[in-house]
Design a protein around this motif. Structure first.
Motif, short mmCIF file in Angstrom:
data_model
loop_
_atom_site.label_atom_id
_atom_site.label_comp_id
_atom_site.label_asym_id
_atom_site.label_seq_id
_atom_site.Cartn_x
_atom_site.Cartn_y
_atom_site.Cartn_z
N LYS A 1 -8.02 -6.35 -5.82
CA LYS A 1 -8.05 -4.90 -5.82
C LYS A 1 -6.79 -4.38 -5.12
CE LYS A 1 -12.12 -4.73 -7.74
NZ LYS A 1 -12.24 -4.37 -9.17
N PRO A 2 -6.42 -3.10 -5.35
CA PRO A 2 -5.27 -2.54 -4.64
C PRO A 2 -5.51 -2.56 -3.13
CG PRO A 2 -5.95 -1.12 -6.45
CD PRO A 2 -7.02 -2.15 -6.30
N LEU A 3 -4.41 -2.56 -2.38
CA LEU A 3 -4.52 -2.50 -0.93
C LEU A 3 -5.07 -1.15 -0.49
CD1 LEU A 3 -3.92 -4.14 1.63
CD2 LEU A 3 -1.64 -3.10 1.67
N GLN A 4 -4.67 -0.08 -1.18
CA GLN A 4 -5.17 1.25 -0.85
C GLN A 4 -6.58 1.42 -1.43
OE1 GLN A 4 -1.90 4.50 -0.93
NE2 GLN A 4 -1.29 3.07 -2.55
N GLY A 5 -7.48 1.93 -0.62
CA GLY A 5 -8.83 2.13 -1.08
C GLY A 5 -9.20 3.61 -1.05
N PRO A 6 -10.08 4.06 -1.97
CA PRO A 6 -10.71 3.25 -3.00
C PRO A 6 -9.79 2.91 -4.16
CG PRO A 6 -11.37 5.53 -3.24
CD PRO A 6 -10.56 5.46 -1.98
N ARG A 7 -8.62 3.58 -4.20
CA ARG A 7 -7.61 3.28 -5.20
C ARG A 7 -6.33 3.96 -4.77
NH1 ARG A 7 -6.89 8.13 -7.37
NH2 ARG A 7 -8.58 9.43 -8.18
N PRO A 8 -5.18 3.59 -5.35
CA PRO A 8 -3.95 4.34 -5.07
C PRO A 8 -4.10 5.79 -5.53
CG PRO A 8 -3.46 2.27 -6.19
CD PRO A 8 -4.95 2.47 -6.27
N PRO A 9 -3.42 6.73 -4.86
CA PRO A 9 -3.46 8.12 -5.33
C PRO A 9 -2.97 8.23 -6.77
CG PRO A 9 -2.45 7.96 -3.15
CD PRO A 9 -2.60 6.56 -3.65
N ARG B 1 -9.45 18.81 -12.10
CA ARG B 1 -10.77 18.20 -12.29
C ARG B 1 -10.84 16.77 -11.79
NH1 ARG B 1 -11.99 15.77 -17.02
NH2 ARG B 1 -10.39 16.99 -18.10
N ARG B 2 -9.70 16.00 -11.92
CA ARG B 2 -9.88 14.58 -11.60
C ARG B 2 -8.69 13.87 -10.97
NH1 ARG B 2 -11.33 11.16 -16.85
NH2 ARG B 2 -11.63 9.73 -15.12
N ALA B 3 -7.59 14.57 -10.69
CA ALA B 3 -6.43 13.90 -10.09
C ALA B 3 -6.35 14.17 -8.59
CB ALA B 3 -5.14 14.36 -10.77
N ASP B 4 -5.48 13.43 -7.92
CA ASP B 4 -5.18 13.66 -6.51
C ASP B 4 -4.04 14.65 -6.33
OD1 ASP B 4 -7.09 11.74 -5.35
OD2 ASP B 4 -5.85 10.26 -6.37
N GLY B 5 -3.37 15.00 -7.41
CA GLY B 5 -2.28 15.95 -7.30
C GLY B 5 -1.56 16.14 -8.62
N LEU C 1 -5.23 18.97 -3.04
CA LEU C 1 -4.39 18.43 -4.10
C LEU C 1 -2.92 18.47 -3.69
CD1 LEU C 1 -6.02 20.16 -7.21
CD2 LEU C 1 -6.38 17.82 -6.41
N ARG C 2 -2.24 17.35 -3.89
CA ARG C 2 -0.81 17.29 -3.62
C ARG C 2 -0.03 17.92 -4.78
NH1 ARG C 2 0.44 11.16 -2.82
NH2 ARG C 2 2.59 11.96 -2.91
N ARG C 3 1.19 18.35 -4.46
CA ARG C 3 2.09 18.87 -5.49
C ARG C 3 3.47 18.29 -5.25
NH1 ARG C 3 0.44 25.20 -4.86
NH2 ARG C 3 1.55 24.84 -2.90
N VAL C 4 4.06 17.73 -6.31
CA VAL C 4 5.40 17.17 -6.24
C VAL C 4 6.25 17.87 -7.29
CG1 VAL C 4 6.81 15.08 -6.37
CG2 VAL C 4 4.44 14.93 -5.55
N GLY D 1 0.77 -1.23 0.00
CA GLY D 1 0.00 0.00 0.00
C GLY D 1 0.81 1.28 0.00
N ARG D 2 1.97 1.25 -0.64
CA ARG D 2 2.82 2.46 -0.65
C ARG D 2 2.89 3.13 -2.01
NH1 ARG D 2 8.41 0.99 0.79
NH2 ARG D 2 7.95 -1.22 0.44
N LEU D 3 2.04 2.75 -2.96
CA LEU D 3 2.17 3.21 -4.34
C LEU D 3 1.46 4.54 -4.58
CD1 LEU D 3 3.07 2.52 -7.27
CD2 LEU D 3 0.80 1.49 -7.58
N ASP D 4 2.15 5.45 -5.27
CA ASP D 4 1.56 6.67 -5.85
C ASP D 4 1.66 6.54 -7.37
OD1 ASP D 4 0.91 8.05 -3.49
OD2 ASP D 4 2.95 8.78 -3.28
N VAL D 5 0.52 6.59 -8.03
CA VAL D 5 0.47 6.40 -9.49
C VAL D 5 0.62 7.76 -10.16
CG1 VAL D 5 -0.93 5.60 -11.42
CG2 VAL D 5 -1.01 4.37 -9.23
#
Length: 312
Positions: free
Chosen positions: A172-180, A196-200, A232-235, A110-114
């Motif tokens: 399903k992924p371990l992270q719910g409802p889905r990986p970020p 509009r539709r991303a986590d970051g 929203l995250r920013r990297v 559960g450590r994945l960021d997509v």
């Protein structure tokens, strides 16, 4: 501010044993995350469009597969987040991509960021057999399929490019409802999609006026979609050209001493969830040099804390 580094996977670092050992060492420095990048090929005739207007670095011709490199990083570490900055989302069918990313989320516990993007090199699209035109619409449908696979018990999708009959797709992924899901890009349409539709957003170190203008597009799009821009995250990626002498202050978003580059990154990171991604693969030649420079960036960006002595 969170601090991440690149997974060593290009040029002299494209060796699985070396990659795994360096990921373990980077985690031991106390960083928050490790990130892979994505290349298919390096044309002998220099391609147009490389970010920054410079020739494409020669060492990008030698590379490990990003998803397999993330698997190496997952098994070599225990704590750090693992992401892609960015994975070219359109080079494989989205159902196949969803399966691979789900597996990585499970392997990493559960450590994945997509992190997904469109890339910039036409030659790679040609070699992958994917049309260059219509990339934005193809990405939108890719995101639709990923959501369908990850969020639904019964998976079904009908779109212009792909059709999935009613099916069971497990696990399903371990992270719910889905990986970020974070999206890259530096155009108004790309930032509108982030809002509009991303986590970051997977951004980059850049002059502050440019950053402010781009982020305003994402924030306004989020508000129109009924979302909170503050969520929203920013990297911010930086491929630093590290110098011993101080550089022109106008260039410190990419060139200068470690302190100058870090000062600029600090100016960009205005929220506690903001993160920097320092990619040292183009500015170092050996694992020892890479890790020493990573320690310098950690010491400058993080400084001493009650839980961590100063890095030397």
């Amino acid at each position: 501010m969170r601090i991440g580094f690149s997974v060593p996977q290009f040029g002299p670092f494209a060796d699985p044993d070396r990659t795994a050992a360096m990921c373990t060492a980077l985690e031991a420095l106390g960083c928050h995350s490790l990130w892979v990048a994505d290349r298919l090929l390096a044309p002998l005739v220099s391609p147009d469009g490389y970010p920054g207007g410079k020739p494409m670095p020669v060492r990008y011709a030698t590379h490990l597969d990003p998803l397999l490199a993330l698997g190496l990083a997952a098994t070599a570490t225990e704590r750090v987040r693992l992401g892609s900055s960015t994975l070219n989302a359109l080079w494989q069918p989205p159902l196949v991509l969803a399966r691979a990313l789900t597996t990585l989320d499970l392997i990493s516990r559960g450590r994945l960021d997509v992190g997904l993007g469109l890339g910039w090199m036409r030659e790679e699209y040609q070699a992958a057999g994917i049309p260059w035109q219509g990339r934005g619409a193809r990405l939108e449908e890719t995101l639709d399929v990923l959501d369908a696979v990850w969020r639904s018990d019964t998976v079904a999708h009908t779109g212009p490019l792909w059709t999935i009959p009613e099916s069971t797709v497990l696990p399903k992924p371990l992270q719910g409802p889905r990986p970020p899901v974070l999206l890259g890009g530096f155009t108004p349409p790309a930032l509108e999609r982030v809002g509009r539709r991303a986590d970051g957003w997977l951004g980059a170190s850049m002059p502050l006026p440019w950053f402010d203008g781009l982020w305003a597009v994402a924030a306004e799009a989020a508000e129109r979609a009924g979302r909170d821009p503050a969520g929203l995250r920013r990297v911010f990626r930086v491929n630093p050209e590290v110098t011993t002498a101080e550089a022109d202050p106008a260039e410190t978003h990419r060139t200068g001493t470690v302190r100058q580059i870090c000062d600029h990154l600090r100016a960009m990171c205005r929220a506690g969830s903001d993160e920097v991604l320092v990619d040292l693969q183009l500015t170092t030649e050996s694992p020892e040099q890479f890790l020493d420079l990573a320690a310098e960036f950690m010491a400058e960006l993080a400084g001493p804390s009650p839980d961590r002595p100063p890095l030397r």
